[in-house]
Write a protein that holds these residues in place. Structure first.
Motif, PDB file in Angstrom:
ATOM      1  N   LYS A  11       0.852  -1.197   0.000  1.00 18.83           N
ATOM      2  CA  LYS A  11       0.000   0.000   0.000  1.00 18.83           C
ATOM      3  C   LYS A  11       0.886   1.246   0.000  1.00 18.83           C
ATOM      4  N   ASN A  12       0.766   2.093   1.024  1.00 17.53           N
ATOM      5  CA  ASN A  12       1.549   3.336   1.031  1.00 17.53           C
ATOM      6  C   ASN A  12       2.842   3.210   1.835  1.00 17.53           C
ATOM      7  N   THR A  13       3.232   1.988   2.158  1.00 15.49           N
ATOM      8  CA  THR A  13       4.427   1.754   2.981  1.00 15.49           C
ATOM      9  C   THR A  13       5.517   1.069   2.165  1.00 15.49           C
ATOM     10  N   GLU A  14       6.686   1.684   2.122  1.00 19.64           N
ATOM     11  CA  GLU A  14       7.822   1.147   1.378  1.00 19.64           C
ATOM     12  C   GLU A  14       8.796   0.484   2.351  1.00 19.64           C
ATOM     13  N   LEU A  15       9.007  -0.824   2.194  1.00 16.51           N
ATOM     14  CA  LEU A  15       9.980  -1.548   3.009  1.00 16.51           C
ATOM     15  C   LEU A  15      11.309  -1.556   2.280  1.00 16.51           C
ATOM     16  N   ARG A  16      12.384  -1.288   2.984  1.00 16.07           N
ATOM     17  CA  ARG A  16      13.688  -1.187   2.327  1.00 16.07           C
ATOM     18  C   ARG A  16      14.260  -2.555   1.981  1.00 16.07           C
ATOM     19  N   ASN A  17      13.799  -3.607   2.680  1.00 18.88           N
ATOM     20  CA  ASN A  17      14.232  -4.970   2.342  1.00 18.88           C
ATOM     21  C   ASN A  17      13.162  -5.967   2.780  1.00 18.88           C
ATOM     22  N   ARG A  18      13.456  -7.258   2.610  1.00 17.74           N
ATOM     23  CA  ARG A  18      12.451  -8.303   2.855  1.00 17.74           C
ATOM     24  C   ARG A  18      12.600  -8.978   4.213  1.00 17.74           C
ATOM     25  N   LEU A  19      13.402  -8.395   5.101  1.00 13.50           N
ATOM     26  CA  LEU A  19      13.621  -8.976   6.425  1.00 13.50           C
ATOM     27  C   LEU A  19      12.614  -8.407   7.413  1.00 13.50           C
ATOM     28  N   VAL A  20      11.938  -9.305   8.138  1.00 11.07           N
ATOM     29  CA  VAL A  20      10.899  -8.918   9.094  1.00 11.07           C
ATOM     30  C   VAL A  20      11.255  -9.435  10.483  1.00 11.07           C
ATOM     31  N   ILE A  52      16.528  -3.948   9.398  1.00  9.33           N
ATOM     32  CA  ILE A  52      15.288  -4.731   9.321  1.00  9.33           C
ATOM     33  C   ILE A  52      14.261  -3.929   8.531  1.00  9.33           C
ATOM     34  N   GLY A  53      13.670  -4.551   7.510  1.00  9.48           N
ATOM     35  CA  GLY A  53      12.713  -3.835   6.684  1.00  9.48           C
ATOM     36  C   GLY A  53      11.434  -3.503   7.420  1.00  9.48           C
ATOM     37  N   HIS A  92      11.047   4.509  14.079  1.00 10.79           N
ATOM     38  CA  HIS A  92      11.156   5.375  12.897  1.00 10.79           C
ATOM     39  C   HIS A  92      12.462   6.151  12.869  1.00 10.79           C
ATOM     40  N   GLN A  93      13.012   6.467  14.038  1.00  9.59           N
ATOM     41  CA  GLN A  93      14.271   7.219  14.059  1.00  9.59           C
ATOM     42  C   GLN A  93      15.411   6.401  13.438  1.00  9.59           C
ATOM     43  N   ASN A  94      15.202   5.093  13.338  1.00 12.73           N
ATOM     44  CA  ASN A  94      16.198   4.209  12.724  1.00 12.73           C
ATOM     45  C   ASN A  94      15.815   3.809  11.301  1.00 12.73           C
ATOM     46  N   ASN A  95      14.947   4.616  10.681  1.00 17.67           N
ATOM     47  CA  ASN A  95      14.566   4.402   9.282  1.00 17.67           C
ATOM     48  C   ASN A  95      14.015   2.997   9.053  1.00 17.67           C
TER      49      ASN A  95
END
Length: 334
Positions: A11-20, A52-53, A92-95
């Motif tokens: 949706k409107n959320t961009e994950l920087r990688n595939r690690l959860v 971590i994404g 969020h402060q850690n992107n």
């Protein structure tokens, strides 16, 4: 670029990688469920460096009667929002993106902790190791209506607190799992345990209620206990059917785990041991699927993605034990 380092948009959320980092209870909240500095520091430490994404926070109870344990995080009251905003800010402060998992313990709740009579799909013993001998009361229509509203209000609070999405918990023997599993759903009404439609009806009503309050662009996930691995319990075929229905109802992300067997698969130890579940579900939906289950090596995570077992990889206990795990793992793939 490795697959695990590829970004993903939900949706409107961009994950920087595939690690959860999947939900893991910490018992670091106050007795009334309020966020503590200790809890914020914990999530700041886990997200440090932005490796971590996506972090999905530990299950938060949607109502006092749905509380599972002491020290559990609350999202049951508007007064919780201020503390939850601090928790979100720490991540969020850690992107790093962060979703809130919302839950009702149902018959797995303990009256001595909640002060309320436990409720469930049916008045049967809950097959969880921590369950008491007290039988829960079968929920009536008013109880069900309240739970639907409580999930929706909790989702609204998650959005107001700044979470990047919300995850509905239906695994590990909690309330929605109790409706989904034939082991605990002995109803004969429209939520009947003899019909897969009846067993997912409450899920569908909650998804619809949540979607109405958060809007169409806000990511809504669902954690599904996709197989009980017990005689007479839920099966993979049940979950493939349910997953397709959940997608149609508006779910954007499926987080797959075990049902009443918990977060382990009996007799199986290989990394990604829920892969048979996620692969079958992934082949039947178009939304992303998270695979967790004993993954401790980034090479194994990469292989599982390469083999189309899932779209994202959840690493729980390795990150819980070692906050530097994600940094070393992601850095090794560059």
């Amino acid at each position: 670029m490795s697959i695990i380092n590829k970004p993903m948009r939900i949706k409107n959320t961009e994950l920087r990688n595939r690690l959860v980092m999947p939900p893991m209870a910490t018992a670091k909240a106050e007795n009334d469920g309020k966020v503590t500095e200790q809890l914020c520091n914990y999530y700041a430490e886990k997200s440090n460096g932005g490796y971590i994404g996506l972090i999905i926070t530990e299950h938060s109870y949607i109502s006092p009667e749905g509380k599972a344990s002491k020290g559990q995080l609350s999202i049951s009251d508007d007064d919780d929002i201020a503390g939850l905003k601090k928790l979100v800010s720490a991540v969020h402060q850690n992107n790093t993106k962060v979703m809130a998992q919302i839950n009702h313990a149902g018959g797995a709740a303990i009256q001595e902790i909640t002060g309320h009579e436990p409720l469930s799909a049916s008045s049967v013993k809950i097959p969880r190791p921590t369950a008491t001998e007290i039988l829960p009361r079968e929920m009536d229509s008013k109880d069900i209506e309240k739970v639907i509203g409580d999930f929706a209000r909790a989702a609204s609070r998650a959005k107001e607190a700044g979470f990047d999405g919300v995850e509905i918990h239906s695994a590990h023997g909690y309330l929605l799992n109790q409706f989904f599993s034939p082991l605990t759903n002995k109803r004969d009404d429209e939520y009947a345990g003899t019909s897969i439609y009846g067993r997912i009806k409450l899920h569908m009503e909650i998804i619809n209620a949540v979607r109405k309050v958060v809007g169409n662009d806000y990511p809504v996930a669902l954690r599904l206990g996709a197989c009980d691995y017990m005689d007479g319990g839920s099966t993979l075929n049940d979950s493939v059917f349910a997953a397709k229905e959940f997608e149609r109802a508006g779910i954007d992300l499926l987080d797959i785990s075990g049902g009443f067997c918990g977060y382990v698969r009996p007799g199986v130890k290989e990394q990604g041991y829920f892969g048979e579940l996620t692969e079958a579900i992934k082949n039947n939906v178009t939304i992303p699927v998270i695979l967790t289950g004993g993954i401790v090596d980034i090479g194994a995570a990469e292989a599982l993605l390469n083999n189309n077992k899932a779209d994202l990889i959840g690493v729980g206990r390795a990150i819980l034990k070692d906050s530097e795990w994600a940094r070393r793992a992601i850095s090794s793939l560059k």
